[in-house]
Design a protein around this motif. Sequence first.
Motif, short mmCIF file in Angstrom:
data_model
loop_
_atom_site.label_atom_id
_atom_site.label_comp_id
_atom_site.label_asym_id
_atom_site.label_seq_id
_atom_site.Cartn_x
_atom_site.Cartn_y
_atom_site.Cartn_z
N HIS A 273 -6.95 -6.56 15.18
CA HIS A 273 -7.57 -7.88 15.28
C HIS A 273 -8.92 -7.83 14.57
CE1 HIS A 273 -4.68 -8.02 18.59
NE2 HIS A 273 -4.75 -9.31 18.51
N ASP A 274 -9.21 -8.86 13.74
CA ASP A 274 -10.53 -8.90 13.12
C ASP A 274 -11.49 -9.72 14.00
OD1 ASP A 274 -9.28 -11.26 10.66
OD2 ASP A 274 -10.22 -11.66 12.60
N ALA A 275 -12.74 -9.84 13.57
CA ALA A 275 -13.77 -10.46 14.42
C ALA A 275 -13.46 -11.93 14.71
CB ALA A 275 -15.13 -10.33 13.74
N GLY B 290 -8.20 -12.91 13.82
CA GLY B 290 -7.06 -12.81 12.89
C GLY B 290 -6.30 -11.51 13.11
N ILE B 291 -4.98 -11.58 12.96
CA ILE B 291 -4.13 -10.41 13.23
C ILE B 291 -3.71 -9.79 11.91
CG2 ILE B 291 -1.98 -9.63 14.32
CD1 ILE B 291 -2.13 -12.24 16.03
N HIS B 292 -3.83 -8.48 11.79
CA HIS B 292 -3.43 -7.75 10.58
C HIS B 292 -2.36 -6.72 10.97
CE1 HIS B 292 -6.91 -9.38 8.28
NE2 HIS B 292 -7.36 -9.51 9.52
N MET B 293 -1.25 -6.74 10.27
CA MET B 293 -0.12 -5.84 10.59
C MET B 293 0.10 -4.93 9.39
SD MET B 293 3.89 -6.96 10.92
CE MET B 293 3.61 -7.90 9.43
N ALA B 294 0.24 -3.63 9.66
CA ALA B 294 0.49 -2.67 8.58
C ALA B 294 1.66 -1.78 8.98
CB ALA B 294 -0.75 -1.82 8.32
N GLY B 295 2.49 -1.47 7.97
CA GLY B 295 3.63 -0.59 8.25
C GLY B 295 4.56 -0.50 7.07
N PRO B 296 5.60 0.33 7.19
CA PRO B 296 6.49 0.59 6.05
C PRO B 296 7.45 -0.58 5.78
CG PRO B 296 7.13 1.92 7.95
CD PRO B 296 5.90 1.16 8.35
N ASP C 236 0.86 -1.19 0.00
CA ASP C 236 0.00 0.00 0.00
C ASP C 236 0.89 1.24 0.00
OD1 ASP C 236 -0.78 -0.55 3.53
OD2 ASP C 236 0.95 0.38 2.59
N ALA C 237 0.28 2.40 0.11
CA ALA C 237 1.06 3.65 -0.06
C ALA C 237 2.15 3.77 1.00
CB ALA C 237 0.11 4.84 0.02
N ALA C 238 1.90 3.19 2.17
CA ALA C 238 2.84 3.37 3.30
C ALA C 238 3.82 2.21 3.42
CB ALA C 238 2.06 3.52 4.60
N GLY C 239 3.60 1.16 2.63
CA GLY C 239 4.46 -0.03 2.75
C GLY C 239 3.66 -1.25 2.38
N ALA C 240 3.13 -1.96 3.39
CA ALA C 240 2.32 -3.14 3.10
C ALA C 240 1.51 -3.53 4.33
CB ALA C 240 3.21 -4.32 2.69
N GLU C 241 0.42 -4.27 4.06
CA GLU C 241 -0.38 -4.86 5.13
C GLU C 241 -0.36 -6.37 4.96
OE1 GLU C 241 -4.22 -3.20 5.94
OE2 GLU C 241 -4.85 -4.93 7.15
N VAL C 242 -0.24 -7.09 6.07
CA VAL C 242 -0.16 -8.55 6.04
C VAL C 242 -1.20 -9.14 6.99
CG1 VAL C 242 1.31 -10.58 6.36
CG2 VAL C 242 2.32 -8.41 5.61
N ALA C 243 -1.97 -10.11 6.47
CA ALA C 243 -2.87 -10.89 7.33
C ALA C 243 -2.03 -12.04 7.89
CB ALA C 243 -4.05 -11.41 6.53
N MET C 244 -1.75 -11.97 9.19
CA MET C 244 -0.80 -12.91 9.81
C MET C 244 -1.47 -14.16 10.33
SD MET C 244 2.20 -11.46 9.64
CE MET C 244 3.21 -12.24 10.90
N ALA D 58 0.78 -7.38 20.82
CA ALA D 58 -0.55 -6.76 20.73
C ALA D 58 -1.63 -7.79 21.04
CB ALA D 58 -0.76 -6.18 19.33
N THR D 59 -1.46 -9.01 20.56
CA THR D 59 -2.51 -10.03 20.78
C THR D 59 -2.49 -10.54 22.21
OG1 THR D 59 -3.65 -11.76 19.53
CG2 THR D 59 -1.35 -12.20 20.08
N ALA D 60 -1.32 -10.60 22.83
CA ALA D 60 -1.26 -10.99 24.25
C ALA D 60 -1.90 -9.92 25.12
CB ALA D 60 0.20 -11.21 24.67
N ALA D 61 -1.66 -8.65 24.79
CA ALA D 61 -2.26 -7.54 25.55
C ALA D 61 -3.78 -7.52 25.34
CB ALA D 61 -1.64 -6.22 25.12
N TYR D 62 -4.21 -7.76 24.10
CA TYR D 62 -5.65 -7.76 23.78
C TYR D 62 -6.35 -8.89 24.54
CZ TYR D 62 -9.78 -7.72 20.66
OH TYR D 62 -11.05 -7.66 20.13
N ARG D 63 -5.65 -10.04 24.59
CA ARG D 63 -6.20 -11.24 25.26
C ARG D 63 -6.41 -10.97 26.75
NH1 ARG D 63 -2.73 -16.63 26.46
NH2 ARG D 63 -4.40 -18.20 26.55
N GLN D 64 -5.55 -10.10 27.33
CA GLN D 64 -5.65 -9.77 28.76
C GLN D 64 -6.51 -8.53 29.01
OE1 GLN D 64 -2.14 -9.88 31.21
NE2 GLN D 64 -1.03 -11.16 29.75
#
Length: 269
Positions: A243-245, A248-254, A103-111, A217-223
């Motif tokens: 996090h999606d419904a 699933g974890i989605h990461m975006a960045g340069p 994407d414009a800023a780098g990329a997004e990945v569905a992890m 992020a997912t460990a913090a979200y889980r708690q």
Amino acid sequence: MRLSFVKMHGLGNDFAILDGRDAELPRLSPAQIAALADRHRGIGFDQLIVLSPSRTADMAMRIHNADGSEVEACGNATRAVAVLHGTAASIETEGGLLQARPDAAGAEVAMGRAQFDWQDIPLAYAMDTREMPLGWEMLERPSAASVGNPHLIFFVNDVDAVPLDTLGPEIEHDPLFPERINVNVAQILSRNAIKLRVWERGAGLTLACGTGACATATAAYRQGLVDGEVTVRLPGGTLTIRHDAEGGIHMAGPAQESYRGTFELDHFS
Ligand SMILES: N[C@H](CCC[C@H](N)C(=O)O)C(=O)O
């Protein structure tokens, strides 16, 4: 044999990428990879990424740490490969099938979804990975998560006060972790922001760790410490983890290219 590579980085976590999608590459030994990783005598990188054709995805990606160990996942490199590829791609890895999109800023990945069971980290024996009864000096009661690769996450009041350069390798090589582990120290800044430093398995202190940001992020979200979307502030810059419904974890960045080069493989043994 002379080989070409593309040097890229995601927030300063840097890679040499060998592209074997159109021409088969020789298999490099762990010793050759470690020699190429040397920042004085070799190319210098945190990870070596090798691309090849895949029967199940647009490409296959193999990931090797600077110490020569092959591992299952590398978030920052996945974004770099998406930028290099130039369009959306499915990527087959040892840690699972990933979907990446530049994407414009780098990329997004569905992890994909994190795994929390002790056997999936893995740990050497059974334990609840939410808040583990463990401690190494000032670091205690970590969480554990796998996002294809294993992560231990300590929540602390001040990440900059942690001697991660000494505690990191001690924890990485603890017998509790049969495949070693990546060590994350995280500071919750708000429900939408985390400050993170990472000692990476097989690479040491890096400027950023994409899978570390996802695992933290997912460990913090889980708690219940943060909301479903957070910015993760690493020494090299910021990633957005969502996090999606379905969990699933989605990461975006340069991610960007630094330069291209070649090397004579026979010079590295
Ligand atoms: N050191 C990690 C692999 C690289 C992860 C990191 N560079 C990332 O961006 O996820 C491991 O041994 O599992």
